[in-house]
Design a protein around this motif. Structure first.
Motif, PDB file in Angstrom:
ATOM      1  N   VAL A  59       8.549  -7.714  -0.258  1.00  0.00           N
ATOM      2  CA  VAL A  59       7.706  -8.097   0.875  1.00  0.00           C
ATOM      3  C   VAL A  59       7.387  -6.839   1.676  1.00  0.00           C
ATOM      4  CG1 VAL A  59       7.508  -9.468   2.980  1.00  0.00           C
ATOM      5  CG2 VAL A  59       8.717 -10.402   0.990  1.00  0.00           C
ATOM      6  N   TYR A  60       6.120  -6.640   1.989  1.00  0.00           N
ATOM      7  CA  TYR A  60       5.680  -5.471   2.721  1.00  0.00           C
ATOM      8  C   TYR A  60       5.232  -5.869   4.133  1.00  0.00           C
ATOM      9  CZ  TYR A  60       5.891  -2.839  -1.596  1.00  0.00           C
ATOM     10  OH  TYR A  60       6.339  -2.214  -2.736  1.00  0.00           O
ATOM     11  N   PHE A  61       5.786  -5.170   5.115  1.00  0.00           N
ATOM     12  CA  PHE A  61       5.419  -5.414   6.508  1.00  0.00           C
ATOM     13  C   PHE A  61       4.694  -4.191   7.069  1.00  0.00           C
ATOM     14  CE2 PHE A  61       7.682  -9.294   7.209  1.00  0.00           C
ATOM     15  CZ  PHE A  61       8.814  -9.229   6.421  1.00  0.00           C
ATOM     16  N   CYS A  62       3.598  -4.422   7.754  1.00  0.00           N
ATOM     17  CA  CYS A  62       3.021  -3.331   8.532  1.00  0.00           C
ATOM     18  C   CYS A  62       3.546  -3.454   9.959  1.00  0.00           C
ATOM     19  CB  CYS A  62       1.502  -3.344   8.495  1.00  0.00           C
ATOM     20  SG  CYS A  62       0.729  -4.723   9.340  1.00  0.00           S
ATOM     21  N   ALA A  63       3.613  -2.325  10.639  1.00  0.00           N
ATOM     22  CA  ALA A  63       4.108  -2.293  12.005  1.00  0.00           C
ATOM     23  C   ALA A  63       3.263  -1.329  12.813  1.00  0.00           C
ATOM     24  CB  ALA A  63       5.575  -1.867  12.040  1.00  0.00           C
ATOM     25  N   ALA A  64       3.094  -1.644  14.086  1.00  0.00           N
ATOM     26  CA  ALA A  64       2.375  -0.775  15.010  1.00  0.00           C
ATOM     27  C   ALA A  64       3.315  -0.408  16.138  1.00  0.00           C
ATOM     28  CB  ALA A  64       1.141  -1.483  15.545  1.00  0.00           C
ATOM     29  N   SER A  65       3.199   0.825  16.600  1.00  0.00           N
ATOM     30  CA  SER A  65       4.138   1.303  17.610  1.00  0.00           C
ATOM     31  C   SER A  65       3.425   2.019  18.740  1.00  0.00           C
ATOM     32  CB  SER A  65       5.160   2.242  16.970  1.00  0.00           C
ATOM     33  OG  SER A  65       6.091   2.701  17.926  1.00  0.00           O
ATOM     34  N   GLY A  66       3.910   1.784  19.958  1.00  0.00           N
ATOM     35  CA  GLY A  66       3.412   2.476  21.123  1.00  0.00           C
ATOM     36  C   GLY A  66       4.571   2.758  22.056  1.00  0.00           C
ATOM     37  N   SER A  67       4.374   3.721  22.960  1.00  0.00           N
ATOM     38  CA  SER A  67       5.450   4.132  23.852  1.00  0.00           C
ATOM     39  C   SER A  67       5.316   3.479  25.218  1.00  0.00           C
ATOM     40  CB  SER A  67       5.430   5.656  24.011  1.00  0.00           C
ATOM     41  OG  SER A  67       6.410   6.071  24.928  1.00  0.00           O
ATOM     42  N   THR A  68       6.412   2.922  25.674  1.00  0.00           N
ATOM     43  CA  THR A  68       6.504   2.361  27.022  1.00  0.00           C
ATOM     44  C   THR A  68       7.870   2.725  27.576  1.00  0.00           C
ATOM     45  OG1 THR A  68       5.155   0.488  26.334  1.00  0.00           O
ATOM     46  CG2 THR A  68       6.339   0.271  28.409  1.00  0.00           C
ATOM     47  N   SER A  69       7.918   3.149  28.802  1.00  0.00           N
ATOM     48  CA  SER A  69       9.203   3.488  29.439  1.00  0.00           C
ATOM     49  C   SER A  69       9.966   4.558  28.660  1.00  0.00           C
ATOM     50  CB  SER A  69      10.086   2.239  29.578  1.00  0.00           C
ATOM     51  OG  SER A  69       9.410   1.198  30.222  1.00  0.00           O
ATOM     52  N   GLY A  70       9.258   5.436  27.958  1.00  0.00           N
ATOM     53  CA  GLY A  70       9.913   6.543  27.267  1.00  0.00           C
ATOM     54  C   GLY A  70      10.468   6.225  25.906  1.00  0.00           C
ATOM     55  N   THR A  71      10.354   4.971  25.466  1.00  0.00           N
ATOM     56  CA  THR A  71      10.826   4.620  24.125  1.00  0.00           C
ATOM     57  C   THR A  71       9.713   3.908  23.366  1.00  0.00           C
ATOM     58  OG1 THR A  71      11.722   2.517  24.926  1.00  0.00           O
ATOM     59  CG2 THR A  71      13.240   4.388  24.848  1.00  0.00           C
ATOM     60  N   TYR A  72       9.833   3.902  22.041  1.00  0.00           N
ATOM     61  CA  TYR A  72       8.800   3.303  21.207  1.00  0.00           C
ATOM     62  C   TYR A  72       9.183   1.878  20.825  1.00  0.00           C
ATOM     63  CZ  TYR A  72       6.528   7.814  20.765  1.00  0.00           C
ATOM     64  OH  TYR A  72       5.868   8.983  21.029  1.00  0.00           O
ATOM     65  N   LYS A  73       8.228   0.986  20.972  1.00  0.00           N
ATOM     66  CA  LYS A  73       8.392  -0.414  20.587  1.00  0.00           C
ATOM     67  C   LYS A  73       7.555  -0.659  19.345  1.00  0.00           C
ATOM     68  CE  LYS A  73       7.138  -4.952  22.477  1.00  0.00           C
ATOM     69  NZ  LYS A  73       6.619  -5.617  23.696  1.00  0.00           N
ATOM     70  N   TYR A  74       8.108  -1.393  18.397  1.00  0.00           N
ATOM     71  CA  TYR A  74       7.436  -1.674  17.136  1.00  0.00           C
ATOM     72  C   TYR A  74       7.102  -3.160  17.072  1.00  0.00           C
ATOM     73  CZ  TYR A  74       9.343   2.795  15.343  1.00  0.00           C
ATOM     74  OH  TYR A  74       9.665   4.113  15.144  1.00  0.00           O
ATOM     75  N   ILE A  75       5.859  -3.473  16.725  1.00  0.00           N
ATOM     76  CA  ILE A  75       5.416  -4.844  16.509  1.00  0.00           C
ATOM     77  C   ILE A  75       5.093  -4.994  15.024  1.00  0.00           C
ATOM     78  CG2 ILE A  75       3.742  -6.614  17.133  1.00  0.00           C
ATOM     79  CD1 ILE A  75       5.487  -5.762  19.445  1.00  0.00           C
ATOM     80  N   PHE A  76       5.667  -6.034  14.412  1.00  0.00           N
ATOM     81  CA  PHE A  76       5.517  -6.227  12.973  1.00  0.00           C
ATOM     82  C   PHE A  76       4.554  -7.359  12.650  1.00  0.00           C
ATOM     83  CE2 PHE A  76       8.655  -3.526  10.870  1.00  0.00           C
ATOM     84  CZ  PHE A  76       9.376  -3.062  11.964  1.00  0.00           C
ATOM     85  N   GLY A  77       3.900  -7.230  11.496  1.00  0.00           N
ATOM     86  CA  GLY A  77       3.095  -8.309  10.960  1.00  0.00           C
ATOM     87  C   GLY A  77       3.978  -9.318  10.251  1.00  0.00           C
ATOM     88  N   THR A  78       3.353 -10.347   9.688  1.00  0.00           N
ATOM     89  CA  THR A  78       4.096 -11.441   9.067  1.00  0.00           C
ATOM     90  C   THR A  78       4.486 -11.156   7.625  1.00  0.00           C
ATOM     91  OG1 THR A  78       1.976 -12.472   8.579  1.00  0.00           O
ATOM     92  CG2 THR A  78       3.145 -13.251  10.540  1.00  0.00           C
ATOM     93  N   GLY A  79       3.961 -10.083   7.055  1.00  0.00           N
ATOM     94  CA  GLY A  79       4.387  -9.693   5.722  1.00  0.00           C
ATOM     95  C   GLY A  79       3.471 -10.169   4.616  1.00  0.00           C
ATOM     96  N   THR A  80       3.437  -9.401   3.529  1.00  0.00           N
ATOM     97  CA  THR A  80       2.735  -9.772   2.293  1.00  0.00           C
ATOM     98  C   THR A  80       3.724  -9.606   1.146  1.00  0.00           C
ATOM     99  OG1 THR A  80       0.559  -9.068   3.081  1.00  0.00           O
ATOM    100  CG2 THR A  80       0.876  -9.204   0.690  1.00  0.00           C
ATOM    101  N   ARG A  81       3.882 -10.675   0.379  1.00  0.00           N
ATOM    102  CA  ARG A  81       4.793 -10.609  -0.773  1.00  0.00           C
ATOM    103  C   ARG A  81       4.024 -10.084  -1.971  1.00  0.00           C
ATOM    104  NH1 ARG A  81       9.596 -12.690  -1.754  1.00  0.00           N
ATOM    105  NH2 ARG A  81       9.476 -13.967   0.143  1.00  0.00           N
ATOM    106  N   LEU A  82       4.409  -8.912  -2.453  1.00  0.00           N
ATOM    107  CA  LEU A  82       3.760  -8.293  -3.617  1.00  0.00           C
ATOM    108  C   LEU A  82       4.579  -8.563  -4.866  1.00  0.00           C
ATOM    109  CD1 LEU A  82       1.675  -6.360  -4.939  1.00  0.00           C
ATOM    110  CD2 LEU A  82       3.233  -4.477  -4.361  1.00  0.00           C
ATOM    111  N   LYS A  83       3.893  -9.025  -5.885  1.00  0.00           N
ATOM    112  CA  LYS A  83       4.529  -9.232  -7.177  1.00  0.00           C
ATOM    113  C   LYS A  83       3.798  -8.391  -8.208  1.00  0.00           C
ATOM    114  CE  LYS A  83       6.401 -12.952 -10.014  1.00  0.00           C
ATOM    115  NZ  LYS A  83       6.522 -14.409 -10.170  1.00  0.00           N
ATOM    116  N   VAL A  84       4.496  -7.464  -8.823  1.00  0.00           N
ATOM    117  CA  VAL A  84       3.893  -6.621  -9.855  1.00  0.00           C
ATOM    118  C   VAL A  84       4.344  -7.150 -11.203  1.00  0.00           C
ATOM    119  CG1 VAL A  84       3.655  -4.298 -10.775  1.00  0.00           C
ATOM    120  CG2 VAL A  84       3.908  -4.642  -8.303  1.00  0.00           C
ATOM    121  N   LEU A  85       3.374  -7.552 -11.998  1.00  0.00           N
ATOM    122  CA  LEU A  85       3.647  -8.196 -13.272  1.00  0.00           C
ATOM    123  C   LEU A  85       3.711  -7.177 -14.398  1.00  0.00           C
ATOM    124  CD1 LEU A  85       1.045 -11.036 -12.679  1.00  0.00           C
ATOM    125  CD2 LEU A  85       3.523 -11.139 -12.289  1.00  0.00           C
ATOM    126  N   ALA A  86       4.791  -7.234 -15.174  1.00  0.00           N
ATOM    127  CA  ALA A  86       4.975  -6.280 -16.282  1.00  0.00           C
ATOM    128  C   ALA A  86       4.085  -6.632 -17.478  1.00  0.00           C
ATOM    129  CB  ALA A  86       6.437  -6.281 -16.705  1.00  0.00           C
TER     130      ALA A  86
END
Lengths: 114, 116
Positions: free
Chosen positions: A87-114
């Protein structure tokens, strides 16, 4: 208010082909964007990141593209391998109060077929 | 190099009870963030601790509280547990002085909390 969205819950790709995972965000104040990969029973692990002042960052088989005007980023995996199945999550980050906060997406499940 | 460690791995509690989850950050990190991941969802930000103070907080009720100790380890406390609190609770650490490019969040493997 979902600030980071991944609209594709799942994706299947043949081994050796390209995997493209997409992510949209709404807050133009984010400074950094990251991708994480998560296997079952493990915590997310960092994959690749990009600053908001760049439009592309590459690391081996992984490339992240950022389109600020569209508030869109994507992760390209070339060539895809069965071990990339996770499962792959993207995240976005910005600085508030001197520290970075990360907001995540809901995810994408990747299946690689052999 | 010790990564982020969380305890316990699994926990079962009854509605109305209280729970404490523990986290030790990656060596060299000074900031701890807690996330709740419900089934099929992405990690939701609960709060972040730096210099033993809560620095940022997500949209979670006051039943969720935390603490950071001088050695940077942290606890997440949840009071008056609800069935909806059942989730994977993830702890992540980072270095406050560095940007996400240089010090991205490192996650532990989480604590699976089940409320019955």
């Amino acid at each position: 208010d979902q600030q980071v969205k991944q609209n594709s819950p799942s994706l299947s790709v043949q081994e050796g082909r390209i995997s493209i995972l997409n992510c949209d965000y709404t807050n133009s104040m984010f400074d950094y964007f990251l991708w994480y990969k998560k296997y079952p029973a493990e915590g997310p692990t960092f994959l690749i990141s990009i600053s908001s002042i760049k439009d592309k960052n590459e690391d081996g088989r992984f490339t992240v593209f950022l389109n600020k005007s569209a508030k869109h980023l994507s992760l390209h995996i070339v060539p895809s391998q069965p071990g990339d199945s996770a499962v792959y999550f993207c995240a976005a980050s910005g600085s508030t109060s001197g520290t970075y906060k990360y907001i995540f997406g809901t995810g994408t499940r990747l299946k690689v077929l052999a | 190099d010790a990564g982020v460690t969380q305890s316990p791995t699994h926990l079962i509690k009854t509605r109305g009870q209280q729970v404490t989850l523990r986290c030790s950050p990656k060596s060299g990190h000074d900031t701890v963030s807690w996330y709740q991941q419900a089934l099929g969802q992405g990690p939701q930000f609960i709060f972040q601790y730096y210099e033993e103070e809560e620095r940022q907080r997500g949209n979670f009720p006051d039943r969720f509280s935390g603490h950071q100790y001088p050695n940077y380890s942290s606890e997440l406390n949840v009071n008056a547990l609800l069935l909806g609190d059942s989730a994977l609770y993830l702890c992540a650490s980072s270095l406050a002085a560095a940007s996400p490019l240089n010090s991205p969040l490192h996650f532990g493997n989480g604590t699976r909390l089940t409320v019955t």
